[in-house]
Write a protein that holds these residues in place. Structure first.
Motif, PDB file in Angstrom:
ATOM      1  N   LEU A  22       0.820  -1.214   0.000  1.00 48.76           N
ATOM      2  CA  LEU A  22       0.000   0.000   0.000  1.00 48.76           C
ATOM      3  C   LEU A  22       0.855   1.265   0.000  1.00 48.76           C
ATOM      4  O   LEU A  22       0.512   2.266  -0.631  1.00 48.76           O
ATOM      5  N   LEU A  23       1.988   1.226   0.689  1.00 49.37           N
ATOM      6  CA  LEU A  23       2.896   2.379   0.685  1.00 49.37           C
ATOM      7  C   LEU A  23       3.433   2.630  -0.722  1.00 49.37           C
ATOM      8  O   LEU A  23       3.573   3.770  -1.152  1.00 49.37           O
ATOM      9  N   GLU A  24       3.720   1.546  -1.440  1.00 49.50           N
ATOM     10  CA  GLU A  24       4.311   1.669  -2.769  1.00 49.50           C
ATOM     11  C   GLU A  24       3.271   1.983  -3.830  1.00 49.50           C
ATOM     12  O   GLU A  24       3.556   2.715  -4.792  1.00 49.50           O
ATOM     13  N   ASP A  29      -2.889   6.689   3.882  1.00 49.98           N
ATOM     14  CA  ASP A  29      -2.287   6.561   5.212  1.00 49.98           C
ATOM     15  C   ASP A  29      -2.685   5.203   5.782  1.00 49.98           C
ATOM     16  O   ASP A  29      -3.821   4.740   5.593  1.00 49.98           O
ATOM     17  N   ILE A  30      -1.763   4.570   6.464  1.00 52.03           N
ATOM     18  CA  ILE A  30      -1.975   3.202   6.936  1.00 52.03           C
ATOM     19  C   ILE A  30      -1.872   3.155   8.454  1.00 52.03           C
ATOM     20  O   ILE A  30      -0.866   3.578   9.032  1.00 52.03           O
ATOM     21  N   TYR A  31      -2.928   2.650   9.064  1.00 49.67           N
ATOM     22  CA  TYR A  31      -2.969   2.454  10.509  1.00 49.67           C
ATOM     23  C   TYR A  31      -2.865   0.960  10.795  1.00 49.67           C
ATOM     24  O   TYR A  31      -3.665   0.165  10.289  1.00 49.67           O
ATOM     25  N   ASP A  54       5.073   9.236   9.134  1.00 51.57           N
ATOM     26  CA  ASP A  54       5.121   9.335   7.682  1.00 51.57           C
ATOM     27  C   ASP A  54       4.243   8.242   7.072  1.00 51.57           C
ATOM     28  O   ASP A  54       4.717   7.170   6.697  1.00 51.57           O
ATOM     29  N   ARG A  55       2.938   8.486   7.045  1.00 51.55           N
ATOM     30  CA  ARG A  55       1.934   7.619   6.417  1.00 51.55           C
ATOM     31  C   ARG A  55       1.687   6.310   7.145  1.00 51.55           C
ATOM     32  O   ARG A  55       0.753   5.594   6.792  1.00 51.55           O
ATOM     33  N   VAL A 241      -1.147 -10.051  -1.258  1.00 47.40           N
ATOM     34  CA  VAL A 241      -1.553  -8.721  -0.779  1.00 47.40           C
ATOM     35  C   VAL A 241      -2.009  -7.839  -1.936  1.00 47.40           C
ATOM     36  O   VAL A 241      -2.868  -6.970  -1.751  1.00 47.40           O
ATOM     37  N   ARG A 242      -1.469  -8.085  -3.120  1.00 49.71           N
ATOM     38  CA  ARG A 242      -1.978  -7.371  -4.301  1.00 49.71           C
ATOM     39  C   ARG A 242      -3.434  -7.757  -4.558  1.00 49.71           C
ATOM     40  O   ARG A 242      -4.272  -6.916  -4.907  1.00 49.71           O
ATOM     41  N   ALA A 243      -3.734  -9.028  -4.338  1.00 48.84           N
ATOM     42  CA  ALA A 243      -5.121  -9.483  -4.478  1.00 48.84           C
ATOM     43  C   ALA A 243      -6.023  -8.809  -3.456  1.00 48.84           C
ATOM     44  O   ALA A 243      -7.159  -8.409  -3.772  1.00 48.84           O
TER      45      ALA A 243
END
Length: 344
Positions: A22-24, A29-31, A54-55, A241-243
């Motif tokens: 998700l960062l890439e 923003d990821i919690y 940072d995100r 994770v792409r799925a």
């Protein structure tokens, strides 16, 4: 307005890789949900970003504590929720069945209830939710009953461990909350997925770990194994994770459920021999069957039919099995060199 994602189980193999993806691939923003005692090995590379805000943000909560979950969802109100946290080790579930059932079934219920209550208090809040079940729900399917193209979504459940039973509950809860409350919950049954950061309680990872320890002269040249005849279809965790990202972004439909898995199928023994062929000391290693590594019942025909998910999203696995195994073995080589291991 920037989207936010919440990952329960961010410190696990899948959760940490999902955060990386998700960062890439997004600007979200990821919690990440952590317990106070969660090991941080898999997210060590993210800690600088966490400290700099940072995100990536870590939030403390526990699936066994409803108040912490209600407070978390009300505070963050994430647009996307990836529920990956679980007692995820089938072998452990035989010795800790109550903890497994409580964490996986009731923990999922507590989380979805926290979301429901937040949605009830704020009618504008409509998150997209991924509930991660498991291919283990299908359990022990006799060879004569296995569909020709693999296990499809409508195959009956026949769980073969307390873990698998808990994932049946997880699966059904996701669909219940979608149907009863109109929540956009999608459930996945991911088949075997592996790669760097895979826990060493899983067969291919413990094989790789033992081989790495043998190469360093830390244990005798013996790889201890369980049932090598089980059939598995492997996916790389990075394809998995792409799925999961596509699940919540490509026409998400509440109440739907999907089988997801790789395209390479072989017996567990073939997986072991693939790893052995990659070893610098392959000619010296003996294979030893360890009764403690045998399950009371084994889900031994785990071959998926993923046509439904592929047709809906266009997802296809991309990473070759040999690449996955090489990366897994190199991961353990690095950990062993750093002394980051316990026993075989």
């Amino acid at each position: 307005m920037k989207h936010t994602a919440l990952i329960t189980g961010i410190t696990g193999m899948v959760g940490s890789h999902l955060c990386d993806y998700l960062l890439e691939s997004t600007d979200w923003d990821i919690y990440g949900v952590c317990r106070w005692r969660s090991p941080l090995d898999n997210v060590e590379h993210l800690l600088t970003r966490v400290n700099q805000k940072d995100r990536v943000f870590f939030e403390y909560a526990d699936l066994n504590d409803s108040i912490s979950l209600i407070s978390l969802i009300a505070k963050v109100k994430p647009d996307f929720i990836f529920h990956l946290a679980a007692q995820s080790y089938p072998q452990t579930s035989f010795t800790a069945p109550i903890d497994t059932l409580n964490t996986n079934i009731l923990g999922t219920c507590r989380l979805l209830e926290a979301v429901r209550l937040t949605m009830e208090a704020d009618s504008a809040y409509k998150p997209l939710i991924h509930v991660c079940a498991s291919s283990e729900v299908f359990g022990k399917i006799p060879a004569e009953k296995k569909p020709e193209q693999g296990i499809h979504e409508e195959c009956p459940f026949h769980p073969a461990s307390p873990y698998a039973i808990s994932k049946v509950g997880t699966d059904l809860l996701g669909r219940y909350y979608a149907e009863a409350y109109g929540m956009t919950v999608m459930t996945t049954r991911m088949f075997t997925h592996t790669g760097p950061r895979r826990g060493d309680v899983f067969h291919e990872s413990t094989f790789a770990k033992q081989i790495a320890m043998i190469e360093q002269g830390l244990i005798p040249p013996q790889v201890h194994v369980g049932n090598l005849k089980s059939l598995r279809t492997y996916a790389d965790v990075r394809d998995a994770v792409r799925a999961y990202h596509m699940l919540v972004t490509v026409n998400p439909i509440g109440g739907e459920f999907y089988n997801i898995g790789g395209s390479y199928t072989c017996e567990v023994g073939d997986t072991l021999h693939t790893l052995l062929e990659m070893s610098t000391v392959k000619d010296k290693i003996e294979i030893v069957t360890d009764p403690e590594r045998l399950r009371p019942i084994d889900a031994d025909l785990q071959v998926p039919d993923c046509r439904k998910f592929k047709a809906h999203t266009g997802w296809e696995p991309q990473i070759a099995f040999e690449t996955t195994m090489q990366d897994l073995l190199n991961y353990w080589r690095e950990r062993v060199k750093k002394g980051q291991f316990l026993t075989r």
